[in-house]
Design an enzyme around this catalytic site. Structure first.
Site, PDB file in Angstrom:
ATOM      1  N   HIS A 194       0.823  -1.218   0.000  1.00  8.43           N
ATOM      2  CA  HIS A 194       0.000   0.000   0.000  1.00  8.43           C
ATOM      3  C   HIS A 194       0.849   1.257   0.000  1.00  8.43           C
ATOM      4  O   HIS A 194       1.836   1.369   0.709  1.00  8.43           O
ATOM      5  CB  HIS A 194      -1.036  -0.001   1.121  1.00  8.43           C
ATOM      6  CG  HIS A 194      -0.499  -0.055   2.521  1.00  8.43           C
ATOM      7  ND1 HIS A 194      -0.122   1.076   3.210  1.00  8.43           N
ATOM      8  CD2 HIS A 194      -0.293  -1.086   3.368  1.00  8.43           C
ATOM      9  CE1 HIS A 194       0.281   0.722   4.426  1.00  8.43           C
ATOM     10  NE2 HIS A 194       0.203  -0.574   4.545  1.00  8.43           N
ATOM     11  N   GLU A 251      -4.901   1.885   2.450  1.00  9.64           N
ATOM     12  CA  GLU A 251      -5.048   0.658   3.232  1.00  9.64           C
ATOM     13  C   GLU A 251      -5.258   0.987   4.702  1.00  9.64           C
ATOM     14  O   GLU A 251      -6.040   0.355   5.386  1.00  9.64           O
ATOM     15  CB  GLU A 251      -3.795  -0.230   3.079  1.00  9.64           C
ATOM     16  CG  GLU A 251      -3.920  -1.612   3.703  1.00  9.64           C
ATOM     17  CD  GLU A 251      -3.462  -1.686   5.156  1.00  9.64           C
ATOM     18  OE1 GLU A 251      -3.722  -2.701   5.814  1.00  9.64           O
ATOM     19  OE2 GLU A 251      -2.858  -0.717   5.658  1.00  9.64           O
ATOM     20  N   GLU A 252      -4.541   2.008   5.174  1.00  8.18           N
ATOM     21  CA  GLU A 252      -4.473   2.242   6.625  1.00  8.18           C
ATOM     22  C   GLU A 252      -5.798   2.641   7.252  1.00  8.18           C
ATOM     23  O   GLU A 252      -6.094   2.240   8.367  1.00  8.18           O
ATOM     24  CB  GLU A 252      -3.424   3.315   6.937  1.00  8.18           C
ATOM     25  CG  GLU A 252      -1.988   2.888   6.649  1.00  8.18           C
ATOM     26  CD  GLU A 252      -1.484   1.793   7.580  1.00  8.18           C
ATOM     27  OE1 GLU A 252      -2.263   1.289   8.398  1.00  8.18           O
ATOM     28  OE2 GLU A 252      -0.293   1.440   7.476  1.00  8.18           O
ATOM     29  N   ASP A 294       3.473  -6.503   3.224  1.00 13.01           N
ATOM     30  CA  ASP A 294       3.023  -5.450   4.149  1.00 13.01           C
ATOM     31  C   ASP A 294       3.301  -5.861   5.587  1.00 13.01           C
ATOM     32  O   ASP A 294       2.463  -5.754   6.458  1.00 13.01           O
ATOM     33  CB  ASP A 294       1.520  -5.167   3.933  1.00 13.01           C
ATOM     34  CG  ASP A 294       1.037  -4.007   4.801  1.00 13.01           C
ATOM     35  OD1 ASP A 294       1.878  -3.224   5.279  1.00 13.01           O
ATOM     36  OD2 ASP A 294      -0.190  -3.893   5.003  1.00 13.01           O
ATOM     37  N   HIS A 318       3.558   2.329  12.657  1.00 12.51           N
ATOM     38  CA  HIS A 318       2.646   3.461  12.900  1.00 12.51           C
ATOM     39  C   HIS A 318       3.208   4.519  13.862  1.00 12.51           C
ATOM     40  O   HIS A 318       2.445   5.167  14.581  1.00 12.51           O
ATOM     41  CB  HIS A 318       1.279   2.971  13.432  1.00 12.51           C
ATOM     42  CG  HIS A 318       0.541   2.091  12.480  1.00 12.51           C
ATOM     43  ND1 HIS A 318      -0.721   1.612  12.736  1.00 12.51           N
ATOM     44  CD2 HIS A 318       0.875   1.591  11.261  1.00 12.51           C
ATOM     45  CE1 HIS A 318      -1.127   0.862  11.713  1.00 12.51           C
ATOM     46  NE2 HIS A 318      -0.156   0.823  10.817  1.00 12.51           N
TER      47      HIS A 318
END
Ligand SMILES: [Zn+2]
Length: 468
Positions: free
Chosen positions: A290, A336-337, A364, A434
């Site tokens: 992504h 995607e997130e 990923d 993240h």
């Protein structure tokens, strides 16, 4: 011919055919082994993945759906794919949510001895606090179930979800899976019972000061049940929990302020490149990751690494002059997130066009040393794939396990096709995932290139032998 002679002839013929089969297999094994060696050499000595990642991370940076970085990343991805001399490169429109973080969040633990600052970050999709911030008593819980049992007792309070990722799980992705529900659902459930905020322990196996963002959802909560929510660093979570436990020593309240916003939906794109199959153009193999990332760092591990590795698969096919028999596509998925918009749009378009996706490969899970793959497929295909395992032994690739794929390719699942995810070593992934620490320097060049070569190799085998 006597009976004995007859038997001899049968035996001879059988031996002849057996030898033919064995030698054919040997030839193929040798050819494949030589081809894999060339792929790894090209990736490690003349690869492009690391330079691409440098640009994506350092010149573009964080690229959350709808942001300026997102737009730049789409333009960059398209222009880089166009340089590869593929048969076709195109953009596929995707409508994406547009959430912005706003000013840096503030938070402290308020006690009778003074305030103790802690590191937090708003969770994606969360609403802001009021301009003054929220100050309230704290109630610590381990799960959303516990909040449902407490019910109205959380009213007017800040609910503090503090269930750590279980350290005994060897695959850290499983530890993440065991804890991330409180991040996604925490505020929704606490808000239903009248809490004024939800603070969630960061998804991290070590104790440090990095708060980890990630998406949350209010589900169908009414407007007045939507409460602001943020992640607190693991060291902040430990401090808060300790103070709450020592009730006789500390009178604890928690304060936080954030100014994030949900803006109207924005336009983004899946970036797609394709080499048409020479023999079975209708059989499509997709590789991807992504293109969007969280905003705190530059998203090098998540998922810059997966993006550049996927692009490298097609580049290596071109460089090594491997003309695929089946159509090979790279997809740089949007969003995607916080929505999975890209993966859903791609699968919807594929369905509309009656496309047959036989293989989907996603990277990923960070840009660390590859260890193997996880496969989602039927028994026949799983057995078929196991035959290739020994080809990867020289490269220390040994995990050919069941279960895997990825969020973006998930919607392509069909009976009979094969979805697989690259499995890098996962031990350090959640040091970065993240957070502001997910930057270019955190990715190791060789590890990234080994991953790209490993992906290219398995695609080469899928192309050559197809699926069952
Ligand atoms: Zn990711």
């Amino acid at each position: 011919m006597t009976k004995q002679e007859n038997m001899k002839t049968i035996l001879k013929t059988t031996i002849f055919f057996l030898c033919a089969i064995v030698s054919a297999q040997q030839t193929d094994y040798q050819q494949d082994s030589t081809q894999l060696r060339e792929i790894y050499t090209a990736s490690l000595t003349n690869g492009k993945s690391y330079d691409w990642l440098d640009y994506l991370s350092n010149k573009i940076g964080g690229r959350l759906a709808g942001s300026e970085g997102d737009k730049k990343a789409v333009a960059w991805g398209k222009s880089e794919l166009e340089k590869l001399g593929l048969d076709k490169v195109w953009l596929q429109p995707v409508t994406v949510p547009h959430w912005v973080r706003g000013k840096k969040e503030e938070a402290y633990i308020k006690t009778q001895y003074g305030n103790f600052n802690v590191d937090i970050c708003a969770l994606g999709s969360s609403i802001a606090t009021s301009k003054e911030g929220v100050l309230a008593e704290v109630i610590e819980v381990q799960s959303v179930k516990e909040v449902e049992v407490l019910g109205d007792k959380v009213k007017g309070k800040i609910v503090f979800y503090n269930r750590p990722m279980p350290a005994d799980k060897i695959e850290t992705m499983k530890a993440y899976g065991a804890s991330v529900g409180q991040r996604y659902n925490g505020a929704r459930v606490a808000g239903k019972y009248g809490a004024v905020g939800a603070i969630v322990r960061s998804m991290n196996l070590k104790i440090d000061n990095y708060p980890h963002t990630g998406v949350m959802s209010y589900g169908d909560n009414a407007e007045n049940e939507k409460i602001p929510t943020a992640a607190i660093s693991t060291s902040g979570a430990e401090l808060l929990s300790r103070m709450l436990k020592e009730k006789d020593k500390f009178q604890v309240e928690f304060y936080f302020k954030q100014s994030c916003q949900n803006l109207p939906d924005a336009q983004s794109y899946n970036v797609i490149g394709e080499i048409a199959g020479s023999k079975f153009p209708d059989e499509i193999m997709v590789v991807g990751g992504h293109l969007d990332s969280w905003d705190l760092g530059d998203g090098s591990h998540d998922d810059g690494a997966g993006i550049v590795q996927s692009m490298e698969v097609l580049r290596l096919f071109k460089e090594l002059k491997i003309r695929p028999k089946r159509t090979l596509r790279v997809v740089l998925f949007a969003n995607e997130e916080n929505g999975l918009g890209g993966g859903k749009a791609y699968a919807a378009e594929a369905k509309k066009n009656n496309e047959k996706h036989i293989v989907g490969l996603e990277s990923d899970s960070g840009g660390f040393t590859p260890r193997g793959f996880g496969f989602t497929c039927n028994d026949k295909n799983f057995e078929h794939i196991q035959q290739w395992k020994s080809l990867f032994e020289p490269y220390n690739i040994h995990i050919f396990a069941r279960g895997g794929g990825g969020a973006d390719i998930g919607p392509l699942k069909k009976e009979g096709n094969v979805l697989l995810g690259l499995r890098p070593d996962s031990q350090r992934y959640f040091d970065f995932h993240h957070t502001a620490a997910d930057v270019f320097e955190a990715v190791h060049k060789r590890e990234l290139e080994l991953g790209a070569a490993t992906m290219t190799s398995i695609i080469y085998l899928f192309d050559k032998y197809g699926i069952k």
